[in-house]
Design a protein around this motif. Structure first.
Motif, PDB file in Angstrom:
ATOM      1  N   GLU A 115     -84.704  73.319 101.280  1.00 10.55           N
ATOM      2  CA  GLU A 115     -83.818  72.518 102.268  1.00 10.55           C
ATOM      3  C   GLU A 115     -83.477  73.425 103.593  1.00 10.55           C
ATOM      4  OE1 GLU A 115     -79.703  69.962 102.425  1.00 10.55           O
ATOM      5  OE2 GLU A 115     -79.658  72.239 101.755  1.00 10.55           O
ATOM      6  N   ILE A 116     -83.685  72.814 104.796  1.00  6.29           N
ATOM      7  CA  ILE A 116     -83.244  73.426 105.876  1.00  6.29           C
ATOM      8  C   ILE A 116     -81.986  72.620 106.692  1.00  6.29           C
ATOM      9  CG2 ILE A 116     -83.919  74.345 108.301  1.00  6.29           C
ATOM     10  CD1 ILE A 116     -86.578  74.610 106.989  1.00  6.29           C
ATOM     11  N   ARG A 117     -80.896  73.191 106.940  1.00  4.32           N
ATOM     12  CA  ARG A 117     -80.043  72.496 107.424  1.00  4.32           C
ATOM     13  C   ARG A 117     -79.346  73.025 108.770  1.00  4.32           C
ATOM     14  NH1 ARG A 117     -76.756  68.401 105.592  1.00  4.32           N
ATOM     15  NH2 ARG A 117     -77.821  68.434 103.349  1.00  4.32           N
ATOM     16  N   PHE A 118     -79.586  72.215 109.809  1.00  6.60           N
ATOM     17  CA  PHE A 118     -78.737  72.591 111.061  1.00  6.60           C
ATOM     18  C   PHE A 118     -77.417  72.154 111.258  1.00  6.60           C
ATOM     19  CE2 PHE A 118     -82.914  74.251 112.287  1.00  6.60           C
ATOM     20  CZ  PHE A 118     -82.838  74.867 113.463  1.00  6.60           C
ATOM     21  N   GLU A 119     -76.398  73.061 111.170  1.00  7.22           N
ATOM     22  CA  GLU A 119     -74.907  72.417 111.439  1.00  7.22           C
ATOM     23  C   GLU A 119     -74.269  73.017 112.497  1.00  7.22           C
ATOM     24  OE1 GLU A 119     -72.870  73.689 107.807  1.00  7.22           O
ATOM     25  OE2 GLU A 119     -73.858  72.043 106.668  1.00  7.22           O
ATOM     26  N   HIS A 120     -74.282  72.066 113.657  1.00 10.62           N
ATOM     27  CA  HIS A 120     -73.584  72.257 114.817  1.00 10.62           C
ATOM     28  C   HIS A 120     -74.140  73.373 115.586  1.00 10.62           C
ATOM     29  CE1 HIS A 120     -70.840  68.919 113.433  1.00 10.62           C
ATOM     30  NE2 HIS A 120     -70.545  69.715 112.425  1.00 10.62           N
ATOM     31  N   VAL A 121     -75.304  73.593 115.657  1.00 11.81           N
ATOM     32  CA  VAL A 121     -75.924  74.733 116.296  1.00 11.81           C
ATOM     33  C   VAL A 121     -76.032  74.670 117.726  1.00 11.81           C
ATOM     34  CG1 VAL A 121     -78.136  75.707 116.603  1.00 11.81           C
ATOM     35  CG2 VAL A 121     -77.427  75.158 114.275  1.00 11.81           C
ATOM     36  N   THR A 122     -75.431  75.686 118.375  1.00 14.30           N
ATOM     37  CA  THR A 122     -75.625  75.959 119.841  1.00 14.30           C
ATOM     38  C   THR A 122     -76.354  77.319 120.044  1.00 14.30           C
ATOM     39  OG1 THR A 122     -73.622  74.692 120.178  1.00 14.30           O
ATOM     40  CG2 THR A 122     -74.316  76.236 121.854  1.00 14.30           C
ATOM     41  N   PHE A 123     -77.143  77.260 121.263  1.00 13.64           N
ATOM     42  CA  PHE A 123     -77.870  78.448 121.236  1.00 13.64           C
ATOM     43  C   PHE A 123     -77.982  78.761 122.895  1.00 13.64           C
ATOM     44  CE2 PHE A 123     -82.087  80.766 122.352  1.00 13.64           C
ATOM     45  CZ  PHE A 123     -81.550  81.728 121.583  1.00 13.64           C
ATOM     46  N   VAL A 124     -77.505  79.991 123.188  1.00 15.32           N
ATOM     47  CA  VAL A 124     -77.641  80.359 124.563  1.00 15.32           C
ATOM     48  C   VAL A 124     -78.704  81.713 124.567  1.00 15.32           C
ATOM     49  CG1 VAL A 124     -76.351  81.251 126.759  1.00 15.32           C
ATOM     50  CG2 VAL A 124     -75.345  79.698 125.095  1.00 15.32           C
ATOM     51  N   TYR A 125     -79.679  81.652 125.487  1.00 20.19           N
ATOM     52  CA  TYR A 125     -80.417  82.884 125.226  1.00 20.19           C
ATOM     53  C   TYR A 125     -79.626  83.995 125.864  1.00 20.19           C
ATOM     54  CZ  TYR A 125     -84.829  80.300 124.817  1.00 20.19           C
ATOM     55  OH  TYR A 125     -85.830  79.586 124.166  1.00 20.19           O
ATOM     56  N   PRO A 126     -80.180  85.322 125.357  1.00 18.47           N
ATOM     57  CA  PRO A 126     -79.228  86.572 125.623  1.00 18.47           C
ATOM     58  C   PRO A 126     -79.070  86.911 127.095  1.00 18.47           C
ATOM     59  CG  PRO A 126     -80.875  86.940 123.794  1.00 18.47           C
ATOM     60  CD  PRO A 126     -81.187  85.666 124.379  1.00 18.47           C
ATOM     61  N   ASP A 127     -80.106  86.479 127.831  1.00 16.11           N
ATOM     62  CA  ASP A 127     -80.009  86.858 129.495  1.00 16.11           C
ATOM     63  C   ASP A 127     -79.547  85.329 129.970  1.00 16.11           C
ATOM     64  OD1 ASP A 127     -82.467  85.561 128.553  1.00 16.11           O
ATOM     65  OD2 ASP A 127     -83.608  86.757 129.989  1.00 16.11           O
ATOM     66  N   GLY A 128     -79.247  84.429 129.290  1.00 11.67           N
ATOM     67  CA  GLY A 128     -78.884  83.098 129.938  1.00 11.67           C
ATOM     68  C   GLY A 128     -77.544  82.888 130.034  1.00 11.67           C
ATOM     69  N   GLU A 129     -77.283  81.787 130.877  1.00 10.92           N
ATOM     70  CA  GLU A 129     -75.632  81.621 130.796  1.00 10.92           C
ATOM     71  C   GLU A 129     -75.416  80.285 130.267  1.00 10.92           C
ATOM     72  OE1 GLU A 129     -74.843  81.471 135.175  1.00 10.92           O
ATOM     73  OE2 GLU A 129     -75.297  83.973 135.475  1.00 10.92           O
ATOM     74  N   GLU A 130     -76.200  79.265 130.459  1.00  8.11           N
ATOM     75  CA  GLU A 130     -76.072  77.787 130.036  1.00  8.11           C
ATOM     76  C   GLU A 130     -76.671  77.895 128.613  1.00  8.11           C
ATOM     77  OE1 GLU A 130     -77.082  74.612 132.520  1.00  8.11           O
ATOM     78  OE2 GLU A 130     -75.971  75.614 134.255  1.00  8.11           O
ATOM     79  N   ALA A 131     -76.187  76.951 127.812  1.00  8.96           N
ATOM     80  CA  ALA A 131     -76.799  76.587 126.283  1.00  8.96           C
ATOM     81  C   ALA A 131     -77.911  75.926 126.291  1.00  8.96           C
ATOM     82  CB  ALA A 131     -75.738  75.930 125.632  1.00  8.96           C
ATOM     83  N   VAL A 132     -79.044  76.348 125.822  1.00 11.35           N
ATOM     84  CA  VAL A 132     -80.218  75.547 125.768  1.00 11.35           C
ATOM     85  C   VAL A 132     -80.227  74.196 124.787  1.00 11.35           C
ATOM     86  CG1 VAL A 132     -82.594  75.691 125.347  1.00 11.35           C
ATOM     87  CG2 VAL A 132     -81.290  77.578 126.746  1.00 11.35           C
ATOM     88  N   LEU A 133     -79.532  74.735 123.797  1.00  7.45           N
ATOM     89  CA  LEU A 133     -79.192  73.665 122.483  1.00  7.45           C
ATOM     90  C   LEU A 133     -77.512  73.478 122.389  1.00  7.45           C
ATOM     91  CD1 LEU A 133     -81.639  75.131 119.733  1.00  7.45           C
ATOM     92  CD2 LEU A 133     -82.158  72.993 121.262  1.00  7.45           C
ATOM     93  N   LYS A 134     -77.204  72.171 122.084  1.00  6.04           N
ATOM     94  CA  LYS A 134     -75.748  71.964 122.178  1.00  6.04           C
ATOM     95  C   LYS A 134     -75.491  71.166 120.871  1.00  6.04           C
ATOM     96  CE  LYS A 134     -76.148  71.744 127.025  1.00  6.04           C
ATOM     97  NZ  LYS A 134     -76.367  70.815 128.249  1.00  6.04           N
TER      98      LYS A 134
END
Length: 589
Positions: A344-363
């Motif tokens: 099983e693979i489960r995403f739970e409230h995943v938010t991601f910002v690239y290390p050199d980025g400012e805005e979240a790419v995934l929210k």
């Protein structure tokens, strides 16, 4: 120096032999002038033929020792410098294998290539000089000065007055050359980056007739490298004549003083001959020492750049051994790693910002998929689809929330073992130099020919492979002898031969025509029915049969469901479907 010494520890015996050979060389260089002086003052002046023959025999023996020492010194220097740089390059390469995408982005491909090749070569050049002279020059300088003082105290004052001037000049040159060397290496990185882009993008450059623009770009980088190189060469070219000028002035002063001393019977001719030999060795040894000192700033810059790579801690730890002491831990084959049985693979409230980025790419992304299910991701360009699936094999780690594998946080699992359980087919199919069979076996090193052929058949690659001459057909550089669709199918076969628990298709059918796409998906469904399948696609037709489809928009989930559910309840998905499918396809879907 610290970097070099760390690696020299692995070659203590050869290094000891190098030290011994240095003393053998010094014995010849300093012993022969002393014996020649005695032959002149005692043998020739006293007309003692027996003594001359005796000293001639001693010179012959010392010369043979010197030849052996010189040969041994050359061998030890070459062996140590090449071995250390080999180990250094291996460690840089192994270290980069532990890097996540964040570290690769931070350094850049061109920079890592320059550090592995050119910077390591600068260390090799410096070591070769260092091992020949760093031990020899102190021995030669100290021994020569002692013999000079013994030969004539008054004449030795000339040499002792000259040495501080030379050392001061060397320190000034070293300070100036350090910053120039750093700029030179940065310019070389710039050249490498432009060359790499030009060679890999030659078709695009020609298509847009930007040849002159690229020539201008390269010329600017090349001009910058030439400018800093010229500064270094000018600095070095001025240094050597100044050194010889000082040496010649000191020699003229010594001859003038010695002529007075000989007239006063305070100095013998043999002593003068020996003294001039000692003078040469003192000056020449100082010059060699200066050469090492002048090369040191450039080597120091390279060592600093290499050390920065070796000391970088990967943001995502792997099981590859990081070492600098000749261990074999870094050579573990991926086939030796344990696999994680992913159910099983489960995403739970995943938010991601690239290390050199400012805005979240995934929210705040949440969904789950179980073994035997197919989940697909669709959305407009830049919606975060590829970013999302790259989090599964831990190309990056999540910024907030968590990804759970069988209920356990993915960050607690060994990255290499996790990846061993995943078959990843990237958006841009990458093939390596070698045969077609070797490229497919890249997914499983010990795959039999039957397994390779079966994977090729499922990926609908078998027919074109046979047309090209079979599985032993070579893939050329950049895979120019296969089309985009063929590359994608070979990439799919490479993942299939692994028989992983999770298949990740990152828009892996984009180069296929609709007919091949449909056939391939039919075969894949049979082959992957007991695995988790994650598909990123731009075409609705590639994912219409998925158990669940996740619709992304600007990094957020705006819909999850089957094709029919989303057509009714998700406006964005419906707009994508209407733009791609005909009325007949919509009715049949």
């Amino acid at each position: 120096m610290k970097l070099i010494l760390n690696y020299l520890k692995n070659y203590k015996k050869i290094f000891l032999l190098n030290v011994i050979s240095v003393f053998g060389f010094a014995l010849v260089e300093l012993g022969i002038p002393t014996i020649v002086a005695r032959m002149i003052d005692r043998g020739i002046s006293g007309r003692d033929a027996a003594y001359i023959w005796k000293m001639g025999g001693v010179i012959l023996v010392i010369s043979l020792v010197g030849v052996a020492g010189t040969i041994l010194l050359g061998y030890c220097c070459a062996y140590l410098s090449t071995s250390v740089v080999r180990d250094l390059r291996n460690d840089i390469f192994r270290k980069t294998q532990t890097f996540s995408h964040s570290e690769f982005n931070r350094f850049g491909t061109s920079s890592l290539i320059t550090r592995t090749n050119n910077d390591a070569f600068q260390i090799q050049m410096f070591m070769n000089i260092l091992l020949r002279t760093a031990l020899m020059t102190p021995v030669m300088i100290v021994s020569s000065i002692v013999l000079v003082l013994k030969a004539s105290l008054r004449l030795s004052m000339v040499i002792l007055a000259t040495i501080p001037l030379i050392i001061l000049g060397v320190i000034i040159v070293a300070k100036i050359s350090e910053s120039i060397s750093e700029n030179q290496q940065n310019s070389l990185e710039w050249i490498n980056r432009i060359s790499r882009e030009n060679l890999s993008g030659i078709r695009v450059i020609r298509a847009f007739t930007n040849d002159n623009y690229e020539k201008k770009r390269f010329d600017e980088a090349n001009l910058s490298y030439m400018k800093f190189s010229k500064r270094l060469f000018k600095l070095m070219s001025v240094t050597q004549p100044v050194f010889f000028l000082l040496m010649n002035l000191a020699g003229m002063l010594i001859y003038w003083i010695s002529s007075i001393l000989i007239n006063q019977n305070s100095l013998q001719v043999g002593q003068l001959v020996a003294f001039m030999d000692y003078l040469f060795h003192v000056m020449f040894s100082i010059m060699l020492f200066c050469l090492v000192f002048m090369m040191y700033p450039k080597a120091q810059v390279s060592a600093r750049r290499i050390t920065k790579v070796l000391k970088t801690t990967p943001s995502i730890p792997t099981q590859i051994t990081e070492h600098g002491e000749g261990t074999e831990g870094g050579n573990r084959d991926s086939g030796d790693l344990n696999k994680i049985d992913i159910k099983e693979i489960r995403f739970e409230h995943v938010t991601f910002v690239y290390p050199d980025g400012e805005e979240a790419v995934l929210k705040d992304v949440s969904f789950a998929v179980n073994r035997g299910e197919t989940i697909a991701f669709i959305g407009s360009t830049g919606s975060g689809k590829s970013t999302l699936i790259n989090l599964v094999p831990r190309a990056y780690d999540v910024t907030e929330g968590s990804i759970l594998i069988n209920g356990e946080d993915i960050r607690k699992l060994p990255a290499q073992e996790l990846r061993q359980s995943i078959g990843f087919i990237p958006q841009k199919a990458m093939l390596f130099g070698g045969t077609i069979a070797e490229n497919i076996r890249y997914g499983k090193k010990d795959a039999s020919m039957e397994e390779v052929a079966h994977a090729a058949k499922v990926a609908h690659a078998y027919d074109f492979i046979m047309e090209k001459g079979g599985f032993e057909e070579l893939i050329t550089e950049n895979a120019t002898n296969v089309s985009g669709g063929q590359r994608q199918r070979l990439s799919i076969a490479r993942a299939l031969v692994r028989r992983p628990d999770v298949y990740i298709f990152d828009d892996s059918f984009s180069a296929l025509d609709f007919k091949t796409d449909a056939k391939l998906r039919g075969e894949l469904k049979k082959e992957t029915k007991e695995a988790i399948v994650m598909i990123v696609a731009q075409r609705i037709s590639s994912i219409v049969d998925a158990d669940r489809i996740v619709v992304l928009n600007e990094g957020s989930v705006v819909g999850i469901g089957t094709h029919q559910e989303l057509m009714k309840g998700c406006q964005i998905y419906r707009e994508i479907a209407l733009s791609q499918l005909s009325e007949e396809e919509l009715a049949n879907a």
